[in-house]
Design an enzyme around this catalytic site. Structure first.
Site, short mmCIF file in Angstrom:
data_model
loop_
_atom_site.label_atom_id
_atom_site.label_comp_id
_atom_site.label_asym_id
_atom_site.label_seq_id
_atom_site.Cartn_x
_atom_site.Cartn_y
_atom_site.Cartn_z
N LYS A 1 -8.57 -10.14 -8.43
CA LYS A 1 -9.13 -8.77 -9.22
C LYS A 1 -10.27 -8.91 -9.94
O LYS A 1 -11.69 -9.80 -10.05
CB LYS A 1 -7.49 -7.86 -9.25
CG LYS A 1 -6.96 -7.87 -7.88
CD LYS A 1 -5.99 -7.31 -8.24
CE LYS A 1 -4.92 -6.99 -6.70
NZ LYS A 1 -3.85 -6.47 -7.49
N ASP B 1 3.41 -7.74 -14.90
CA ASP B 1 2.97 -7.41 -13.49
C ASP B 1 0.58 -7.28 -13.75
O ASP B 1 1.02 -6.20 -13.59
CB ASP B 1 2.77 -7.49 -13.09
CG ASP B 1 2.20 -7.00 -11.23
OD1 ASP B 1 1.54 -7.45 -11.37
OD2 ASP B 1 2.62 -5.97 -9.73
N THR C 1 -2.74 -12.01 -9.94
CA THR C 1 -3.54 -12.31 -8.98
C THR C 1 -4.67 -12.77 -9.33
O THR C 1 -5.20 -12.29 -10.30
CB THR C 1 -3.94 -10.90 -8.29
OG1 THR C 1 -4.47 -10.26 -8.71
CG2 THR C 1 -2.86 -10.28 -6.56
N GLU D 1 3.48 -30.21 0.10
CA GLU D 1 4.66 -29.85 -0.06
C GLU D 1 5.54 -29.63 -1.54
O GLU D 1 5.23 -31.29 -1.12
CB GLU D 1 5.90 -29.61 1.09
CG GLU D 1 5.88 -28.35 2.26
CD GLU D 1 6.60 -28.82 3.42
OE1 GLU D 1 7.33 -29.02 3.10
OE2 GLU D 1 6.86 -27.61 4.48
N ARG E 1 -8.57 -15.13 -3.52
CA ARG E 1 -7.53 -14.68 -3.12
C ARG E 1 -6.52 -15.35 -3.50
O ARG E 1 -6.25 -15.90 -2.87
CB ARG E 1 -7.21 -14.36 -1.84
CG ARG E 1 -6.77 -12.82 -0.98
CD ARG E 1 -7.33 -12.29 -0.02
NE ARG E 1 -8.54 -11.21 -0.47
CZ ARG E 1 -8.30 -10.64 -1.03
NH1 ARG E 1 -7.11 -9.88 -0.97
NH2 ARG E 1 -9.15 -9.47 -1.55
N TYR F 1 -1.25 -31.70 3.64
CA TYR F 1 -0.40 -30.72 3.25
C TYR F 1 0.59 -31.33 1.71
O TYR F 1 0.31 -32.66 1.76
CB TYR F 1 0.87 -31.35 4.62
CG TYR F 1 1.65 -30.10 5.34
CD1 TYR F 1 2.35 -28.83 4.31
CD2 TYR F 1 1.26 -29.66 6.11
CE1 TYR F 1 2.94 -28.23 5.21
CE2 TYR F 1 1.91 -28.48 6.95
CZ TYR F 1 3.19 -27.38 5.95
OH TYR F 1 2.88 -26.88 7.07
C1 LIG Z 1 -2.74 -6.09 -6.23
C2 LIG Z 1 -1.55 -6.45 -6.77
C3 LIG Z 1 -0.06 -6.73 -6.41
C4 LIG Z 1 -0.66 -7.41 -5.31
O1 LIG Z 1 -0.99 -8.78 -4.58
P1 LIG Z 1 -2.03 -9.33 -3.07
O2 LIG Z 1 -2.57 -10.46 -3.56
O3 LIG Z 1 -2.48 -8.47 -2.35
O4 LIG Z 1 -0.02 -9.59 -2.39
C5 LIG Z 1 1.27 -6.85 -7.12
N1 LIG Z 1 0.65 -6.09 -8.22
C6 LIG Z 1 0.30 -5.32 -8.88
C7 LIG Z 1 0.44 -5.05 -9.96
C8 LIG Z 1 -0.87 -5.48 -7.99
O5 LIG Z 1 -1.73 -4.35 -8.54
#
Ligand SMILES: *Cc1c(COP(=O)(O)O)cnc(C)c1O
Length: 429
Positions: free
Chosen positions: A238, A209, A235, A58, A244, A56
């Site tokens: 990807k 993003d 993320t 936090e 993840r 833990y």
């Molecule tokens: C995949 C994605 C997210 C969210 O990612 P998660 O890990 O699935 O919550 C946010 N913004 C964009 C543009 C994405 O393609």
């Protein structure tokens, strides 16, 4: 059924071992073309499965609410340092459990409840967290959405690209506190510069993003939004090919607000095992081999797109400049929906997802498009030739979708291809 190399650890739990073995089989005998997926390295898998899950922690390094964080502090600091170096950022937060959490934390840090955020329309490429009615984001903030230009038959100006006139008009009309750039189903490069100019013109902050393209940015094949955006979210699983999860980098002046919004604003204890795996992935992404990987992801996508067009599929926006291809199925076959195409391809061992295309007459659940990506199978070693072959297999399966024997033959060809390009072959002997 082949056993995965990780089975020994949980050999006593037969039910989970059996499920893992089946998923191992699926991942190594069918094609993974979902644009948001990848195959992580064994080092990332090992860190994700490590004893750090027991701790833990936090708070943040040096400021924890629990004892015993001497080692974990160093793990998280290492991850932050590697991320700051990878993107040339001022500050990094590696705690978001997912990309969605990262986005909501930024809104929470920078935008008053009910204030206006300008982001991309979900049905034209934006993400759920960009203000979809089904997302809590649309309940806590007021979203205004920009879209893409109309489709045109001029091959030099195919349209379906971000409409910056629309972004600017909406920004002037609605004076958003924050503009969000970035998309989840968009095959073109997103230039941060016009977004910055529009944000400056209306006094808005800019969040980029880069969930999908973070690996392409790290590999140097896409422009980095970091010098232009106040905050960049992404993320780690990807194109960046890590565990993840999510992460945020930002300018120093927002560091405190962002950190407080992630914890305690939104989350409890951080997943330090995942943070260790993020650190592993950030180091991997800084190697020259990763830049070569990112380049191959894009050249493979280009070859894949051209081959799909040769098979009669229309490409949304006429091309790809990143790792994904968005296909409009209606030209290939007006009766073929995205839902059916995804299901047929599943039976042929080709994993994809249906997707709405701009101005789609069909609902999101049915959809007229298909989204495919090259990030995972490029990790497995595939090149342009293999993606041309895959385009042919996809067309064959979809043309013969009522012929079980032909679908079975496509599946055999797929299995052979996957056998020759097993992402974990060198690690399992
Ligand atoms: C995949 C994605 C997210 C969210 O990612 P998660 O890990 O699935 O919550 C946010 N913004 C964009 C543009 C994405 O393609």
């Amino acid at each position: 059924m082949s056993a995965s190399p990780f089975d020994d650890w949980i050999a006593h739990d037969e039910e989970i071992v059996e499920l893992l073995a089946r998923e191992w089989e699926r991942q190594t005998t069918t094609l993974q073309l979902i644009a948001s997926e990848n195959f992580t390295s064994p080092a990332v898998l090992a860190a994700t499965g490590s004893i750090l899950t027991n701790k833990y922690a936090e708070g943040y390094p040096g400021r924890r609410y629990y004892g015993g964080n001497q080692v974990v502090d160093e793990v998280e600091d290492l991850a932050r340092r590697r991320l700051v170096a990878l993107f040339g950022a001022d500050h990094a937060n590696v705690q978001p459990h997912s990309g969605a959490n990262a986005n909501v934390a930024v809104y929470q840090a920078l935008v008053d409840p009910g204030a206006t955020i300008l982001a991309m329309r979900l049905d034209q490429g934006g993400h759920l967290t960009h203000g979809s009615p089904v997302s809590m984001t649309s309940k806590a903030w007021h979203f205004v959405s920009y879209g893409v230009t109309p489709r045109s038959d001029d091959p030099d100006q195919p349209g379906e690209v971000i409409d910056f006139d629309n972004v600017r008009e909406l920004a002037i009309a609605h004076r958003p506190a924050l503009i969000v750039a970035g998309a989840t189903a968009y095959a073109r490069r997103i230039d941060p510069v016009p977004f910055r100019e529009i944000a400056d013109e209306v006094g808005a902050l800019l969040m980029f993003d880069s969930a999908h393209v973070a690996g392409l940015v790290a590999g140097g094949v896409h422009p980095s939004p970091v010098p232009y955006a106040d905050v960049v979210t992404f993320t780690t699983h990807k194109t960046l090919r890590g565990p993840r999860g999510g992460a945020i980098v930002c300018r120093e002046q927002y560091a405190k607000a962002i950190d407080s919004a992630v914890f305690p604003g939104q989350q409890g204890g951080p997943l330090e095992h995942v943070i260790a795996a993020k650190a592993v992935a950030f180091r991997e992404a800084a190697q020259p081999s990763f830049a070569r990987y990112a380049t191959r992801v894009v050249t493979n996508a280009r070859a894949f797109a051209a081959a799909l067009a040769d098979q009669g599929f229309r490409l949304v926006s006429g091309a790809t400049e990143n790792h994904m291809v968005l296909v409009d199925l209606r030209q290939f076959d007006p009766d073929l929906t995205g839902k059916t195409a995804q299901e047929v391809l599943d039976r042929a061992g080709i994993t994809t997802n249906r997707n709405q295309i701009p101005y789609d007459p069909r609902s999101p659940f049915i959809a007229s498009g298909l989204r495919v990506g090259t990030a995972a199978q490029t990790t497995a070693g595939m090149g342009e030739g293999e993606f041309v072959t895959i385009a042919g297999l996809m067309a064959r399966a979809l043309r013969h979708r009522d012929d079980d024997a032909e679908l079975a033959r496509v599946r055999e060809d797929v299995a052979q291809l996957c056998h020759d390009f097993n992402p974990y072959a060198t690690f399992t002997g």
